[in-house]
Design a protein around this motif. Sequence first.
Motif, PDB file in Angstrom:
ATOM      1  N   LEU A  91       3.798  56.824 -16.514  1.00 24.97           N
ATOM      2  CA  LEU A  91       4.434  56.141 -17.640  1.00 24.97           C
ATOM      3  C   LEU A  91       3.611  54.933 -18.091  1.00 24.97           C
ATOM      4  CD1 LEU A  91       6.906  55.833 -19.515  1.00 24.97           C
ATOM      5  CD2 LEU A  91       7.966  54.456 -17.719  1.00 24.97           C
ATOM      6  N   PHE A  92       3.202  54.104 -17.146  1.00 25.78           N
ATOM      7  CA  PHE A  92       2.442  52.912 -17.511  1.00 25.78           C
ATOM      8  C   PHE A  92       1.017  53.269 -17.923  1.00 25.78           C
ATOM      9  CE2 PHE A  92       5.891  50.664 -15.441  1.00 25.78           C
ATOM     10  CZ  PHE A  92       5.980  49.507 -16.182  1.00 25.78           C
ATOM     11  N   GLY A  93       0.450  54.331 -17.337  1.00 28.78           N
ATOM     12  CA  GLY A  93      -0.882  54.747 -17.760  1.00 28.78           C
ATOM     13  C   GLY A  93      -0.896  55.220 -19.201  1.00 28.78           C
ATOM     14  N   ILE A  94       0.115  55.999 -19.583  1.00 26.54           N
ATOM     15  CA  ILE A  94       0.232  56.438 -20.973  1.00 26.54           C
ATOM     16  C   ILE A  94       0.567  55.256 -21.876  1.00 26.54           C
ATOM     17  CG2 ILE A  94       1.560  57.900 -22.537  1.00 26.54           C
ATOM     18  CD1 ILE A  94       1.911  59.862 -20.219  1.00 26.54           C
ATOM     19  N   GLY A  95       1.385  54.330 -21.349  1.00 29.41           N
ATOM     20  CA  GLY A  95       1.733  53.153 -22.138  1.00 29.41           C
ATOM     21  C   GLY A  95       0.516  52.319 -22.503  1.00 29.41           C
ATOM     22  N   ARG A  96      -0.480  52.276 -21.616  1.00 29.41           N
ATOM     23  CA  ARG A  96      -1.690  51.521 -21.912  1.00 29.41           C
ATOM     24  C   ARG A  96      -2.528  52.168 -23.008  1.00 29.41           C
ATOM     25  NH1 ARG A  96      -4.863  48.502 -17.315  1.00 29.41           N
ATOM     26  NH2 ARG A  96      -5.274  47.325 -19.217  1.00 29.41           N
ATOM     27  N   TRP A 102       2.398  46.021 -28.673  1.00 29.08           N
ATOM     28  CA  TRP A 102       3.313  45.388 -27.719  1.00 29.08           C
ATOM     29  C   TRP A 102       3.544  46.263 -26.506  1.00 29.08           C
ATOM     30  CZ3 TRP A 102       8.026  47.625 -26.515  1.00 29.08           C
ATOM     31  CH2 TRP A 102       8.458  48.670 -27.351  1.00 29.08           C
ATOM     32  N   VAL A 103       3.523  47.585 -26.697  1.00 30.22           N
ATOM     33  CA  VAL A 103       3.640  48.493 -25.548  1.00 30.22           C
ATOM     34  C   VAL A 103       2.358  48.462 -24.725  1.00 30.22           C
ATOM     35  CG1 VAL A 103       3.951  50.892 -24.842  1.00 30.22           C
ATOM     36  CG2 VAL A 103       5.269  49.982 -26.764  1.00 30.22           C
ATOM     37  N   ARG A 104       1.226  48.524 -25.406  1.00 31.71           N
ATOM     38  CA  ARG A 104      -0.066  48.547 -24.719  1.00 31.71           C
ATOM     39  C   ARG A 104      -0.305  47.264 -23.925  1.00 31.71           C
ATOM     40  NH1 ARG A 104      -2.597  49.429 -28.895  1.00 31.71           N
ATOM     41  NH2 ARG A 104      -3.459  47.370 -29.336  1.00 31.71           N
ATOM     42  N   VAL A 105      -0.026  46.122 -24.521  1.00 34.43           N
ATOM     43  CA  VAL A 105      -0.245  44.847 -23.841  1.00 34.43           C
ATOM     44  C   VAL A 105       0.769  44.658 -22.715  1.00 34.43           C
ATOM     45  CG1 VAL A 105      -0.214  42.345 -24.132  1.00 34.43           C
ATOM     46  CG2 VAL A 105      -1.309  43.788 -25.849  1.00 34.43           C
ATOM     47  N   GLY A 106       2.014  45.028 -22.961  1.00 32.22           N
ATOM     48  CA  GLY A 106       3.022  44.885 -21.912  1.00 32.22           C
ATOM     49  C   GLY A 106       2.716  45.739 -20.694  1.00 32.22           C
ATOM     50  N   ALA A 107       2.358  47.003 -20.934  1.00 34.91           N
ATOM     51  CA  ALA A 107       2.024  47.891 -19.815  1.00 34.91           C
ATOM     52  C   ALA A 107       0.785  47.399 -19.084  1.00 34.91           C
ATOM     53  CB  ALA A 107       1.813  49.319 -20.326  1.00 34.91           C
ATOM     54  N   GLY A 108      -0.215  46.937 -19.829  1.00 43.38           N
ATOM     55  CA  GLY A 108      -1.430  46.434 -19.189  1.00 43.38           C
ATOM     56  C   GLY A 108      -1.174  45.194 -18.350  1.00 43.38           C
ATOM     57  N   THR A 109      -0.299  44.309 -18.825  1.00 49.59           N
ATOM     58  CA  THR A 109       0.021  43.101 -18.063  1.00 49.59           C
ATOM     59  C   THR A 109       0.697  43.440 -16.744  1.00 49.59           C
ATOM     60  OG1 THR A 109       0.268  41.846 -20.126  1.00 49.59           O
ATOM     61  CG2 THR A 109       1.268  40.917 -18.135  1.00 49.59           C
ATOM     62  N   VAL A 110       1.657  44.361 -16.794  1.00 46.89           N
ATOM     63  CA  VAL A 110       2.357  44.758 -15.567  1.00 46.89           C
ATOM     64  C   VAL A 110       1.392  45.412 -14.584  1.00 46.89           C
ATOM     65  CG1 VAL A 110       4.119  46.300 -14.629  1.00 46.89           C
ATOM     66  CG2 VAL A 110       4.592  44.996 -16.710  1.00 46.89           C
ATOM     67  N   VAL A 111       0.551  46.304 -15.078  1.00 45.73           N
ATOM     68  CA  VAL A 111      -0.387  47.021 -14.205  1.00 45.73           C
ATOM     69  C   VAL A 111      -1.375  46.058 -13.565  1.00 45.73           C
ATOM     70  CG1 VAL A 111      -2.295  48.674 -14.209  1.00 45.73           C
ATOM     71  CG2 VAL A 111      -0.158  49.236 -15.370  1.00 45.73           C
ATOM     72  N   GLU A 112      -1.984  45.188 -14.357  1.00 41.96           N
ATOM     73  CA  GLU A 112      -2.987  44.275 -13.814  1.00 41.96           C
ATOM     74  C   GLU A 112      -2.354  43.257 -12.851  1.00 41.96           C
ATOM     75  OE1 GLU A 112      -6.123  44.572 -14.071  1.00 41.96           O
ATOM     76  OE2 GLU A 112      -6.046  46.245 -15.483  1.00 41.96           O
ATOM     77  N   LEU A 158      -2.149  54.056  -9.727  1.00 38.17           N
ATOM     78  CA  LEU A 158      -2.031  55.393 -10.316  1.00 38.17           C
ATOM     79  C   LEU A 158      -2.012  55.330 -11.840  1.00 38.17           C
ATOM     80  CD1 LEU A 158       0.585  56.975  -7.881  1.00 38.17           C
ATOM     81  CD2 LEU A 158      -1.854  57.505  -8.033  1.00 38.17           C
ATOM     82  N   ALA A 159      -1.487  54.251 -12.407  1.00 33.65           N
ATOM     83  CA  ALA A 159      -1.524  54.096 -13.859  1.00 33.65           C
ATOM     84  C   ALA A 159      -2.963  54.052 -14.362  1.00 33.65           C
ATOM     85  CB  ALA A 159      -0.777  52.821 -14.263  1.00 33.65           C
ATOM     86  N   GLU A 160      -3.829  53.375 -13.637  1.00 31.04           N
ATOM     87  CA  GLU A 160      -5.235  53.336 -14.026  1.00 31.04           C
ATOM     88  C   GLU A 160      -5.901  54.691 -13.837  1.00 31.04           C
ATOM     89  OE1 GLU A 160      -7.200  50.337 -15.326  1.00 31.04           O
ATOM     90  OE2 GLU A 160      -5.121  50.616 -15.932  1.00 31.04           O
ATOM     91  N   VAL A 161      -5.494  55.415 -12.804  1.00 32.93           N
ATOM     92  CA  VAL A 161      -6.042  56.763 -12.603  1.00 32.93           C
ATOM     93  C   VAL A 161      -5.661  57.672 -13.764  1.00 32.93           C
ATOM     94  CG1 VAL A 161      -5.938  58.806 -11.126  1.00 32.93           C
ATOM     95  CG2 VAL A 161      -6.079  56.534 -10.092  1.00 32.93           C
ATOM     96  N   VAL A 162      -4.401  57.599 -14.180  1.00 29.98           N
ATOM     97  CA  VAL A 162      -3.943  58.425 -15.298  1.00 29.98           C
ATOM     98  C   VAL A 162      -4.672  58.041 -16.582  1.00 29.98           C
ATOM     99  CG1 VAL A 162      -1.951  58.962 -16.755  1.00 29.98           C
ATOM    100  CG2 VAL A 162      -1.693  58.886 -14.271  1.00 29.98           C
ATOM    101  N   ARG A 163      -4.785  56.756 -16.828  1.00 28.28           N
ATOM    102  CA  ARG A 163      -5.464  56.304 -18.045  1.00 28.28           C
ATOM    103  C   ARG A 163      -6.923  56.746 -18.056  1.00 28.28           C
ATOM    104  NH1 ARG A 163      -8.166  51.500 -20.133  1.00 28.28           N
ATOM    105  NH2 ARG A 163      -8.363  50.730 -18.007  1.00 28.28           N
ATOM    106  N   ALA A 164      -7.607  56.588 -16.924  1.00 31.05           N
ATOM    107  CA  ALA A 164      -9.011  56.988 -16.854  1.00 31.05           C
ATOM    108  C   ALA A 164      -9.162  58.501 -17.002  1.00 31.05           C
ATOM    109  CB  ALA A 164      -9.617  56.517 -15.533  1.00 31.05           C
ATOM    110  N   GLY A 165      -8.228  59.271 -16.416  1.00 29.02           N
ATOM    111  CA  GLY A 165      -8.306  60.722 -16.537  1.00 29.02           C
ATOM    112  C   GLY A 165      -8.138  61.199 -17.964  1.00 29.02           C
ATOM    113  N   ILE A 166      -7.246  60.557 -18.694  1.00 27.01           N
ATOM    114  CA  ILE A 166      -7.037  60.943 -20.100  1.00 27.01           C
ATOM    115  C   ILE A 166      -8.233  60.539 -20.951  1.00 27.01           C
ATOM    116  CG2 ILE A 166      -5.599  60.528 -22.127  1.00 27.01           C
ATOM    117  CD1 ILE A 166      -3.215  60.268 -20.235  1.00 27.01           C
TER     118      ILE A 166
END
Length: 305
Positions: A91-96, A102-112, A158-166
Amino acid sequence: MKTRPAVLYDVPGPRARRRNLLYTLVFLVALGFAVWWLVASLADKNQLDWDKWAPFFTDSRVWTTYVLPALKNTVVAAALAMVIALPLGALFGIGRLSDHRWVRVGAGTVVEFFRAIPVLILMLFANAAYAQFTNVSPETRPLYAVVTGLVLYNGSVLAEVVRAGILALPAGQTDAAKAIGMRKGQTMTYVLLPQSVTAMLPALVSQLVVIVKDTALGGAMLGFSELLASVRPMSANYGANTIASFTVVAVVFVALNFLLTSFAAWLEARLRRAKKSTGAVVGADAVEELAAPGEHGPPRGGGAT
């Protein structure tokens, strides 16, 4: 018969081969000395005596009282963390990757944020929060704290793994989906995610193995009765067989992670065999929706979330 020239490295000459042979012999001698010193030290402390190892072969109570209950707790904590962290990370990987800032920045802030905090600190904070603000019993609180810490940290990874895979997929996949009128959500669901799963599997499995091993942090700091925590009572009740207990627990960890990686390898091979092309398989509902723009409205751009 001609030898094929090496492409990636220069073929070593006679002096280099002798030098490499000398280095190999020195390393083997040093390794043999280290092994001899370790075995001799353990023998001097009576850690290799049969009575230290015999309970694991002759007394079933050491398994039914200590090892198996601890293994159950480890598997339960790791399984709960996996089940929660995988969809949360997706969810957070796709959100990034969302078009909405606002979705992209919010998800990135939580992940980082959670990716930067050690998982042990997250467990300790979670344990304190459960003790202060909830009615969770002290007996089950360590399990809650361990799972919470594992989910927050590994979900971010895992959010970063999903984002990198996509992002690793060719840009032509997205362009082709846009060309046939697919919206961003449809592109993500029917094109990008199915293709990226196979590429992400090795990294996902590596992180799942980390989850299994990190359950030991709960036993060391929170009193969670997992595999590593079972060493102390076993050693206390079976003649201070610390080395034997650690060895058995390590073998159990290796077997558990081997089963996990073997299942992942089988799943990856099956997915690769099932995927006969690099194109995505679009469901019948999506095809009907795309084929009837008058009924569902013209294709429009949308966010990934």
